[in-house]
Scaffold this active site. Structure first.
Site, PDB file in Angstrom:
ATOM      1  N   PRO A 172     -14.462 -36.131 -15.154  1.00  9.64           N
ATOM      2  CA  PRO A 172     -15.080 -37.454 -15.280  1.00  9.64           C
ATOM      3  C   PRO A 172     -16.461 -37.354 -15.923  1.00  9.64           C
ATOM      4  O   PRO A 172     -17.251 -36.472 -15.592  1.00  9.64           O
ATOM      5  CB  PRO A 172     -15.183 -37.921 -13.822  1.00  9.64           C
ATOM      6  N   GLU A 173     -16.724 -38.258 -16.854  1.00 10.28           N
ATOM      7  CA  GLU A 173     -18.010 -38.289 -17.534  1.00 10.28           C
ATOM      8  C   GLU A 173     -18.798 -39.491 -17.023  1.00 10.28           C
ATOM      9  O   GLU A 173     -18.394 -40.139 -16.054  1.00 10.28           O
ATOM     10  CB  GLU A 173     -17.790 -38.323 -19.041  1.00 10.28           C
ATOM     11  N   HIS A 222      -4.069 -32.819  -0.369  1.00  6.63           N
ATOM     12  CA  HIS A 222      -5.180 -32.381  -1.220  1.00  6.63           C
ATOM     13  C   HIS A 222      -6.529 -32.946  -0.762  1.00  6.63           C
ATOM     14  O   HIS A 222      -7.537 -32.789  -1.455  1.00  6.63           O
ATOM     15  CB  HIS A 222      -4.920 -32.779  -2.670  1.00  6.63           C
ATOM     16  N   ARG A 252      -7.670 -29.321  -7.526  1.00  4.76           N
ATOM     17  CA  ARG A 252      -8.126 -27.995  -7.952  1.00  4.76           C
ATOM     18  C   ARG A 252      -9.203 -27.389  -7.041  1.00  4.76           C
ATOM     19  O   ARG A 252      -9.586 -26.241  -7.218  1.00  4.76           O
ATOM     20  CB  ARG A 252      -8.649 -28.062  -9.388  1.00  4.76           C
TER      21      ARG A 252
END
Length: 274
Positions: A2-3, A93, A112
């Site tokens: 994400p930016e 997760h 991740r």
């Protein structure tokens, strides 16, 4: 990853969901995400009883302003927050859960496990890593053409690599650097020092406009990104080059090229950008 537009959108949606909520308990399934303090048990003790008063953004970081602390959170590649009722099933997760006193929970999930959390005393968060070396915000008055010119005038890096460096200007990542360079008609492999004053002026405006339009669209949902309410962004429908390898340029029809610059996949139009 994400930016700025995605993180800003998450910030805005989270603010609506968790402001004024008080943390009653914390569950941590993956202690390695807690970077400061380096003991997850200390982190839990410090944060219990704290009320969330605000949610800010610094670059690509979320800053939860608590009663006595600031929680600095980075989503990395695929981290996401969501508010749930305490009796809802927990996804496998989900690695950190903030339990509130109204029987709701803010859950942080990360396939991740790359996300990070730092907890600092109020007012000290900018004096230490990871925020210490961050550059200016692109929507701030400090982000000027002169700033870019000074930062890059003797740089031996490509303009793509230079723009990705968060020590000059924050929030730009692969997507929006490619898009801004397209709007500015600048080839991403050019040396940053070769950008003329006129080109830098155009690039400066392209960065601001690209990011603002992306924020207005709720960010770009390229892979797994959703906001704090589980909604996708829509800016991916407006992308000119990113992710459009071999597709015709919207301006000239030339196929978009994908190459690697500074180890990052890079998209550009070989005719429009020079």
């Amino acid at each position: 990853m994400p930016e700025l537009p995605e993180v800003e959108t998450v910030r805005r949606t989270l603010l609506e969901l968790v402001r004024h909520k008080t943390i009653q308990q914390v569950t941590i399934h993956w202690p390695k995400m807690i970077k400061e303090p380096d003991d997850a048990q200390v982190f839990m003790r410090q944060i219990v009883g704290q009320t969330i008063h605000d949610v800010r953004r610094r670059g690509k970081f979320l800053l939860f302003e608590l009663t006595d602390f600031v929680l600095v959170s980075h989503l990395r590649m695929e981290g996401r927050y969501g508010l749930y009722k305490s009796d809802q099933d927990v996804d496998k997760h989900t690695h950190v859960i903030f339990h509130f006193d109204d029987y709701t929970e803010l859950r942080y999930a990360d396939v991740r496990k790359f996300g990070t959390m730092h907890l600092f005393q109020n007012g000290t968060e900018e004096t230490m890593l990871p925020l210490l070396q961050l550059g200016v915000e692109p929507f701030s008055e400090q982000f000027t053409v002169e700033l870019l010119q000074t930062a890059y005038e003797q740089s031996k890096r490509t303009i793509k690599t230079a723009l990705l460096d968060q020590k000059t200007v924050v929030g730009l990542g692969n997507i929006y650097v490619d898009e801004a360079l397209f709007r500015a008609a600048i080839q991403p492999e050019r040396l940053a020092s070769s950008i003329t004053a006129e080109e830098m002026t155009v690039l400066h405006r392209a960065i601001i406009d690209t990011l603002q339009e992306a924020v207005d669209a709720g960010g770009s949902s390229i892979k797994s990104y959703v906001n704090g309410q589980g909604e996708m962004g829509m800016f991916q429908q407006s992308l000119h080059v990113y992710g459009r390898k071999d597709q015709p340029c919207h301006h000239c029809g030339t196929p978009i090229v994908k190459t690697v610059v500074g180890g990052r996949g890079t998209h550009f139009c070989p005719l429009c950008q020079h």
